[in-house]
Design an enzyme around this catalytic site. Structure first.
Site, mmCIF file in Angstrom:
data_model
loop_
_atom_site.group_PDB
_atom_site.id
_atom_site.type_symbol
_atom_site.label_atom_id
_atom_site.label_comp_id
_atom_site.label_asym_id
_atom_site.label_seq_id
_atom_site.Cartn_x
_atom_site.Cartn_y
_atom_site.Cartn_z
ATOM 1 N N LYS A 174 -6.629 1.122 11.253
ATOM 2 C CA LYS A 174 -6.089 -0.252 11.077
ATOM 3 C C LYS A 174 -5.625 -1.067 12.389
ATOM 4 O O LYS A 174 -5.848 -2.262 12.620
ATOM 5 C CB LYS A 174 -4.737 -0.183 10.249
ATOM 6 C CG LYS A 174 -5.067 0.162 8.774
ATOM 7 C CD LYS A 174 -3.919 0.162 7.951
ATOM 8 C CE LYS A 174 -4.010 0.715 6.487
ATOM 9 N NZ LYS A 174 -2.841 0.559 5.735
ATOM 10 N N LYS A 188 -8.897 5.401 -3.935
ATOM 11 C CA LYS A 188 -8.926 5.006 -5.295
ATOM 12 C C LYS A 188 -9.371 3.361 -5.261
ATOM 13 O O LYS A 188 -9.560 2.725 -6.239
ATOM 14 C CB LYS A 188 -7.553 5.018 -6.086
ATOM 15 C CG LYS A 188 -7.018 6.261 -6.243
ATOM 16 C CD LYS A 188 -6.073 6.148 -7.146
ATOM 17 C CE LYS A 188 -5.481 7.531 -7.211
ATOM 18 N NZ LYS A 188 -6.317 8.527 -7.979
#
Ligand code: ATR
Length: 268
Positions: free
Chosen positions: A66, A16
């Site tokens: 990450k 999103k």
């Protein structure tokens, strides 16, 4: 000229983040583009190199990159070092700087949006993987007393050992939580992804407690359990998603977007 940004992950189609950043850009009148890019699992570094060479200004990084992002950076913010993970990159003159806005995002959602101040609160953090590492320092900095419970106790013990010089952060197994109760319980395990519930004892939730699942988008087994157990507020991680994005946007653009309307829009 339009400044280019992106989010890199694998998979990424569900993200999103493009919607959120485009809403922020519209609201703050910033001339940016923001796209979702799926990097091959063995192609994160080359994807970043391409973005740098194409003049992108920065990007967000999500699962599973990450930690790899942390290794690529020439410079890291303190909060990225503490989390040992990077979710926001800045590109300038060929250099890469890494930041982590996940912890700030979680804290903003809990303390501002949900009006639950963590000072002196008893917080139970479930999980000791990447997601938990990303947020524990901010919870600690907010003045909470923390218990970290994990399926594999050694990982929780290793995680809490960092805090030994500064205060009491306790490691526990799930069975070890029997008979204890908390003001805030945060699910940072990946159990919700598998539609599973960590083996939690009953009675964890106090009368006015908050149950927070860092996953978003559906009623997870953890939130269902918390509601049945009497948690007064049960919430998913959508607010955290928007708040971590707002912090990244602020760092990139030096203008802070309003988040409430964007959260409400996504909830629809
Ligand atoms: P992430 O980046 O999402 O945190 P991770 O680093 O692989 O992913 O960590 C996953 C975390 O969820 C771990 O704390 C893991 O527990 P273990 O360390 O014992 O593996 C936890 N986890 C995953 N599935 C779980 C389940 N069904 N019940 C309880 N904990 C679970």
């Amino acid at each position: 000229m339009t400044d280019k940004y992106a989010v890199i992950g694998h998979p990424i189609s569900h993200s999103k983040s493009p919607l959120i950043h485009q809403a922020f850009a519209l609201q703050t009148r910033q001339d940016i583009s923001y796209q979702a890019i799926e990097a091959p699992l063995d192609g994160f570094k080359s994807t970043i190199e391409r973005l740098v060479s194409e003049g992108y200004r920065g990007c967000n990084v999500t699962v599973p990159f990450k930690f790899e992002a942390l290794k690529l950076c020439k410079q890291l913010t303190g909060r990225a070092q503490a989390a040992q993970a990077v979710n926001t990159l800045f590109f300038r003159d060929g250099d890469i700087l890494g930041d982590n806005t996940d912890g700030v995002g979680l804290l903003a959602d809990i303390e501002q949006n949900l009006a639950c101040k963590l000072l002196f609160k008893r917080v139970l953090l479930l999980g000791a993987g990447g997601a938990a590492h990303g947020v524990i320092w901010q919870i600690f900095n907010a003045g909470a007393t923390i218990t970290v419970a994990n399926r594999t106790l050694e990982k929780a013990q290793q995680m809490v050992s960092e805090f030994a010089p500064y205060g009491t952060v306790i490691a526990s197994t799930f069975e070890g939580l029997e008979g204890k109760s908390f003001d805030v319980v945060i699910n940072a395990t990946s159990s919700s992804l598998a539609n599973e519930l960590p083996p939690l004892p009953k009675g964890l939730f106090k009368h006015k407690s908050l149950a927070y699942d860092m996953m978003y988008g559906k009623q997870t087994p953890f939130l269902k359990f918390a509601a049945e157990q009497g948690a007064s507020q049960c919430t998913d991680g959508l607010g955290m998603l928007v708040e971590q994005a707002a912090e990244a946007f602020f760092k990139w653009r030096e203008v802070r977007p309003e988040t409430a309307a964007v959260i409400a829009q996504l909830r629809k």
